[in-house]
Design an enzyme around this catalytic site. Structure first.
Site, PDB file in Angstrom:
ATOM      1  CB  SER A 143      -0.865  -0.008   1.269  1.00 23.02           C
ATOM      2  OG  SER A 143      -1.465   1.257   1.462  1.00 23.02           O
ATOM      3  CE1 TYR A 156      -4.147  -2.204   5.230  1.00 27.57           C
ATOM      4  CE2 TYR A 156      -3.166  -0.040   4.875  1.00 27.57           C
ATOM      5  CZ  TYR A 156      -3.758  -1.186   4.373  1.00 27.57           C
ATOM      6  OH  TYR A 156      -3.959  -1.322   3.020  1.00 27.57           O
TER       7      TYR A 156
HETATM    8  N1  LIG Z   1      -8.768  -0.405  -0.646  1.00 25.15           N
HETATM    9  C1  LIG Z   1      -7.684   0.364  -0.558  1.00 25.15           C
HETATM   10  O1  LIG Z   1      -7.786   1.604  -0.489  1.00 25.15           O
HETATM   11  C2  LIG Z   1      -6.316  -0.276  -0.576  1.00 25.15           C
HETATM   12  C3  LIG Z   1      -5.198   0.545  -0.785  1.00 25.15           C
HETATM   13  C4  LIG Z   1      -3.938  -0.024  -0.776  1.00 25.15           C
HETATM   14  C5  LIG Z   1      -3.789  -1.384  -0.559  1.00 25.15           C
HETATM   15  N2  LIG Z   1      -4.881  -2.162  -0.351  1.00 25.15           N
HETATM   16  C6  LIG Z   1      -4.672  -3.594  -0.092  1.00 25.15           C
HETATM   17  O2  LIG Z   1      -5.348  -4.351  -1.064  1.00 25.15           O
HETATM   18  C7  LIG Z   1      -5.625  -5.657  -0.527  1.00 25.15           C
HETATM   19  C8  LIG Z   1      -7.071  -6.010  -0.833  1.00 25.15           C
HETATM   20  O3  LIG Z   1      -7.917  -5.130  -0.122  1.00 25.15           O
HETATM   21  P1  LIG Z   1      -9.266  -4.516  -0.723  1.00 25.15           P
HETATM   22  O4  LIG Z   1      -9.166  -3.055  -0.639  1.00 25.15           O
HETATM   23  O5  LIG Z   1      -9.579  -5.151  -1.994  1.00 25.15           O
HETATM   24  O6  LIG Z   1     -10.302  -4.909   0.443  1.00 25.15           O
HETATM   25  P2  LIG Z   1     -11.391  -6.062   0.576  1.00 25.15           P
HETATM   26  O7  LIG Z   1     -12.431  -5.908  -0.460  1.00 25.15           O
HETATM   27  O8  LIG Z   1     -11.807  -6.028   2.002  1.00 25.15           O
HETATM   28  O9  LIG Z   1     -10.562  -7.385   0.260  1.00 25.15           O
HETATM   29  C9  LIG Z   1      -9.827  -8.080   1.251  1.00 25.15           C
HETATM   30  C10 LIG Z   1     -10.091  -9.557   1.045  1.00 25.15           C
HETATM   31  O10 LIG Z   1      -9.239 -10.285   1.948  1.00 25.15           O
HETATM   32  C11 LIG Z   1     -10.017 -11.317   2.535  1.00 25.15           C
HETATM   33  N3  LIG Z   1      -9.461 -11.587   3.861  1.00 25.15           N
HETATM   34  C12 LIG Z   1      -9.330 -10.722   4.885  1.00 25.15           C
HETATM   35  N4  LIG Z   1      -8.833 -11.347   5.957  1.00 25.15           N
HETATM   36  C13 LIG Z   1      -8.648 -12.644   5.587  1.00 25.15           C
HETATM   37  C14 LIG Z   1      -8.191 -13.782   6.269  1.00 25.15           C
HETATM   38  N5  LIG Z   1      -7.836 -13.737   7.564  1.00 25.15           N
HETATM   39  N6  LIG Z   1      -8.117 -14.954   5.595  1.00 25.15           N
HETATM   40  C15 LIG Z   1      -8.488 -15.019   4.292  1.00 25.15           C
HETATM   41  N7  LIG Z   1      -8.932 -13.966   3.595  1.00 25.15           N
HETATM   42  C16 LIG Z   1      -9.025 -12.792   4.245  1.00 25.15           C
HETATM   43  C17 LIG Z   1     -11.443 -10.792   2.603  1.00 25.15           C
HETATM   44  O11 LIG Z   1     -12.393 -11.838   2.553  1.00 25.15           O
HETATM   45  P3  LIG Z   1     -13.011 -12.491   3.891  1.00 25.15           P
HETATM   46  O12 LIG Z   1     -13.331 -11.370   4.818  1.00 25.15           O
HETATM   47  O13 LIG Z   1     -14.204 -13.242   3.411  1.00 25.15           O
HETATM   48  O14 LIG Z   1     -11.956 -13.410   4.418  1.00 25.15           O
HETATM   49  C18 LIG Z   1     -11.534  -9.957   1.342  1.00 25.15           C
HETATM   50  O15 LIG Z   1     -12.028 -10.721   0.260  1.00 25.15           O
HETATM   51  C19 LIG Z   1      -5.306  -5.587   0.962  1.00 25.15           C
HETATM   52  O16 LIG Z   1      -4.058  -6.183   1.216  1.00 25.15           O
HETATM   53  C20 LIG Z   1      -5.237  -4.090   1.222  1.00 25.15           C
HETATM   54  O17 LIG Z   1      -4.411  -3.776   2.316  1.00 25.15           O
HETATM   55  C21 LIG Z   1      -6.150  -1.650  -0.378  1.00 25.15           C
END
Ligand SMILES: NC(=O)c1ccc[n+]([C@@H]2O[C@H](COP(=O)([O-])OP(=O)(O)OC[C@H]3O[C@@H](n4cnc5c(N)ncnc54)[C@H](OP(=O)(O)O)[C@@H]3O)[C@@H](O)[C@H]2O)c1
Length: 251
Positions: A143, A156
């Site tokens: 990130s 985080y």
């Molecule tokens: N959104 C942003 O602004 C942003 C910016 C920079 C980086 N990121 C990174 O991008 C990645 C994806 O995030 P996103 O924004 O797409 O959010 P998201 O829609 O919440 O996706 C996260 C996914 O991870 C799964 N997950 C969470 N904890 C887990 C666990 N203990 N075991 C297995 N699966 C798990 C969740 O599914 P379940 O809850 O069903 O397990 C969900 O499908 C993350 O690493 C995040 O830090 C996001």
């Protein structure tokens, strides 16, 4: 030894692939002719993803648990032995106020387990397996907050900084193997579930699809640290520039 990672005809494991960036990556990889396996904790989200993307496979798994991580590796190596790309995408983000002492820290899931320990353990499990492939890669989703922290998300931001450091070391350790290590550095993404999203779209925010498109472009062009949108500048900023960005985003 290193050849460019092809973007089709792979088998890809995407952790957290049922929603947000992970699902956008699943869509993109599928559209390019790759086999995709996703994992996550919520059965309903895995089923919804499978309904939207026929042909993908799903494994229910909580990557916070070491036993589940071992199960995931065992199932992938037995059921999808051709897997050659591992996308460490799953993550959570929590507001934690340290002025409350232990109260906020302990009242929910552990970001260090999910955002860092899991990626380290999965790398140790998968690297020997991936080293046997003709072409392979580990793709870590960090990130922009790993480069400039947002203090309301202190743990985080720290896990993402650590994942950046780990990716550099792993890439160097694997430099004489066929396993490449990529790091995806997204900015704020407005259409995921991370912050209880979708959040309001802002000038600097991107969609999960834009992140997936940039990721595949980066892989195709052998760009190992893939800064996307506003995060590109954060990735290469000097200490002075990062301090200025820090002041502008932390009030
Ligand atoms: N959104 C942003 O602004 C942003 C910016 C920079 C980086 N990121 C990174 O991008 C990645 C994806 O995030 P996103 O924004 O797409 O959010 P998201 O829609 O919440 O996706 C996260 C996914 O991870 C799964 N997950 C969470 N904890 C887990 C666990 N203990 N075991 C297995 N699966 C798990 C969740 O599914 P379940 O809850 O069903 O397990 C969900 O499908 C993350 O690493 C995040 O830090 C996001």
């Amino acid at each position: 030894m290193w050849t460019t990672v092809r973007i089709s005809n792979n088998t890809v494991l995407i952790t957290g692939g049922a929603t947000g960036i992970g699902f956008a990556l699943a869509e993109k990889f599928t559209s390019l002719g790759n086999k995709v396996v996703i994992c996550g904790r919520r059965e309903n989200k895995l089923s919804e993803a499978k309904a939207k993307l026929p042909g993908i496979e799903a494994i229910r798994c909580n990557i916070a648990n070491s036993g589940d991580r071992e199960m995931l590796y065992d199932r992938i190596s037995a059921e999808f032995p051709e897997t050659n790309l591992l996308v460490n995408n799953a993550g959570i983000q929590r507001r934690i106020d340290f002025t409350k002492g232990m109260e906020d820290l302990l009242n929910n899931e552990d970001e260090i387990d999910i955002n860092l320990k899991a990626q380290v353990h999965l790398s140790a499990l998968f690297v020997p397996f991936l080293m046997k492939k003709e072409s392979a890669a580990i793709i870590n989703v960090s990130s922009g907050l790993g480069f400039v922290p947002l203090s309301m998300f202190p743990v985080y931001s720290a896990t993402k900084a650590a994942l950046h450091s780990f990716s550099i070391s792993l890439r160097h350790q694997l430099r004489n193997t066929r396993v490449k290590v990529f790091e995806i550095v997204p900015p704020t993404v407005h259409d995921t579930e991370l912050k209880g999203n979708p959040i309001e779209k802002a000038d600097w925010s991107l969609s999960a699809k834009e992140v997936a498109d940039a990721t595949l472009n980066g892989i195709e062009s052998d760009s190992y640290e893939i800064g996307i949108g506003a995060s590109s500048a954060w990735l290469s900023a000097s200490k002075d520039e990062r301090d200025k960005i820090f002041s502008s985003i932390n009030h």
